[in-house]
Design a protein around this motif. Structure first.
Motif, PDB file in Angstrom:
ATOM      1  N   SER A  77      39.878  88.783  37.209  1.00  0.00           N
ATOM      2  CA  SER A  77      39.153  88.804  38.481  1.00  0.00           C
ATOM      3  C   SER A  77      39.225  87.487  39.261  1.00  0.00           C
ATOM      4  N   MET A  78      39.956  86.499  38.743  1.00  0.00           N
ATOM      5  CA  MET A  78      40.054  85.205  39.428  1.00  0.00           C
ATOM      6  C   MET A  78      41.029  85.282  40.600  1.00  0.00           C
ATOM      7  N   PRO A  79      40.548  85.142  41.855  1.00  0.00           N
ATOM      8  CA  PRO A  79      41.454  85.207  42.995  1.00  0.00           C
ATOM      9  C   PRO A  79      42.225  83.905  43.243  1.00  0.00           C
ATOM     10  N   VAL A  80      41.830  82.833  42.572  1.00  0.00           N
ATOM     11  CA  VAL A  80      42.493  81.540  42.753  1.00  0.00           C
ATOM     12  C   VAL A  80      42.518  80.806  41.413  1.00  0.00           C
ATOM     13  N   SER A  81      43.579  80.055  41.198  1.00  0.00           N
ATOM     14  CA  SER A  81      43.680  79.188  40.029  1.00  0.00           C
ATOM     15  C   SER A  81      43.827  77.758  40.536  1.00  0.00           C
ATOM     16  N   VAL A  82      43.025  76.862  39.993  1.00  0.00           N
ATOM     17  CA  VAL A  82      43.047  75.459  40.386  1.00  0.00           C
ATOM     18  C   VAL A  82      43.581  74.640  39.223  1.00  0.00           C
ATOM     19  N   SER A  83      44.619  73.863  39.481  1.00  0.00           N
ATOM     20  CA  SER A  83      45.152  73.009  38.424  1.00  0.00           C
ATOM     21  C   SER A  83      45.308  71.586  38.935  1.00  0.00           C
ATOM     22  N   VAL A  84      44.952  70.649  38.071  1.00  0.00           N
ATOM     23  CA  VAL A  84      45.083  69.227  38.375  1.00  0.00           C
ATOM     24  C   VAL A  84      46.410  68.763  37.798  1.00  0.00           C
ATOM     25  N   THR A  85      47.224  68.134  38.631  1.00  0.00           N
ATOM     26  CA  THR A  85      48.528  67.664  38.171  1.00  0.00           C
ATOM     27  C   THR A  85      48.552  66.168  37.909  1.00  0.00           C
ATOM     28  N   THR A  99      46.647  71.489  42.762  1.00  0.00           N
ATOM     29  CA  THR A  99      47.041  72.627  43.586  1.00  0.00           C
ATOM     30  C   THR A  99      46.114  73.808  43.311  1.00  0.00           C
ATOM     31  N   ALA A 100      45.754  74.490  44.369  1.00  0.00           N
ATOM     32  CA  ALA A 100      45.072  75.775  44.251  1.00  0.00           C
ATOM     33  C   ALA A 100      46.117  76.838  44.588  1.00  0.00           C
ATOM     34  N   ALA A 101      46.167  77.874  43.769  1.00  0.00           N
ATOM     35  CA  ALA A 101      47.147  78.941  43.983  1.00  0.00           C
ATOM     36  C   ALA A 101      46.440  80.290  44.020  1.00  0.00           C
ATOM     37  N   GLY A 102      46.773  81.084  45.012  1.00  0.00           N
ATOM     38  CA  GLY A 102      46.209  82.430  45.107  1.00  0.00           C
ATOM     39  C   GLY A 102      46.750  83.318  43.993  1.00  0.00           C
ATOM     40  N   ARG A 103      45.916  84.240  43.533  1.00  0.00           N
ATOM     41  CA  ARG A 103      46.294  85.163  42.462  1.00  0.00           C
ATOM     42  C   ARG A 103      45.939  86.591  42.880  1.00  0.00           C
ATOM     43  N   GLU A 104      46.633  87.547  42.296  1.00  0.00           N
ATOM     44  CA  GLU A 104      46.283  88.955  42.499  1.00  0.00           C
ATOM     45  C   GLU A 104      45.116  89.273  41.576  1.00  0.00           C
ATOM     46  N   PRO A 149      47.336  72.325  48.680  1.00  0.00           N
ATOM     47  CA  PRO A 149      47.250  71.060  47.949  1.00  0.00           C
ATOM     48  C   PRO A 149      45.806  70.562  47.847  1.00  0.00           C
ATOM     49  N   ILE A 150      45.539  69.879  46.756  1.00  0.00           N
ATOM     50  CA  ILE A 150      44.220  69.271  46.535  1.00  0.00           C
ATOM     51  C   ILE A 150      44.430  67.777  46.343  1.00  0.00           C
TER      52      ILE A 150
END
Length: 167
Positions: A77-85, A99-104, A149-150
């Motif tokens: 159910s997560m519409p976005v994934s946030v990852s710190v690079t 980066t925040a990335a949209g998800r299905e 981008p974050i």
């Protein structure tokens, strides 16, 4: 795993050591310890799809099916994934790039979850885990595969770690 555990005894908020430890437990096929390490990662990065998936896998390996199913539904159910690079502490503060990335995303009934903007609060921590500074980031509604981008900066002495949460 022993090396990462040693790092975490002196730096309990070291995200990369915790991630390495969790991956070690995958290789060792130790579900209970993978679940415990991944749960700590989810506390740091609750919107990172990769660490939520590791938690579900650890729970499944530990034969905690009800928990694994609940975590899998959270991931689905997560519409976005946030990852710190990148995390770059200095004597006067720290910066984070990610980066925040949209998800299905889907509901438990299998219906699409509409993308919507979210606010994430990044907390910058000292060696004792106390918040030295925080910074809000607005993430727009992202379609699947769309990225944003974050970039976050904080001022304050003694910052050695970070975490984030939804506002």
């Amino acid at each position: 795993a022993a090396a990462f555990e040693k790092v975490l005894t002196t730096e309990p908020y070291h995200r990369d050591a915790l991630f390495g430890l969790a991956n070690s437990y995958i290789g060792l096929k130790n579900g209970p310890k993978l679940a415990a390490a991944s749960a700590r990662l989810v506390e740091i990065e609750p919107l990172n799809a990769e660490v939520v998936k590791m938690l579900a896998n650890g729970q499944r390996m530990a034969k905690k099916e009800a928990q694994a199913n609940k975590t899998a539904m959270q991931l689905l159910s997560m519409p976005v994934s946030v990852s710190v690079t990148q995390f770059a502490p200095t004597a006067a503060g720290a910066s984070i790039t990610g980066t925040a990335a949209g998800r299905e995303a889907l509901t438990t009934q299998g219906k699409p979850v509409a993308a919507k903007p979210i606010t994430v609060v990044f907390e910058f921590l000292d060696a004792k885990g106390a918040v030295v500074a925080n910074q809000q980031v607005e993430i727009p509604a992202l379609k699947p595969e769309q990225t944003h981008p974050i970039q976050v900066q904080a001022q304050g002495a003694g910052i050695i770690a970070w975490r984030y949460k939804k506002a």
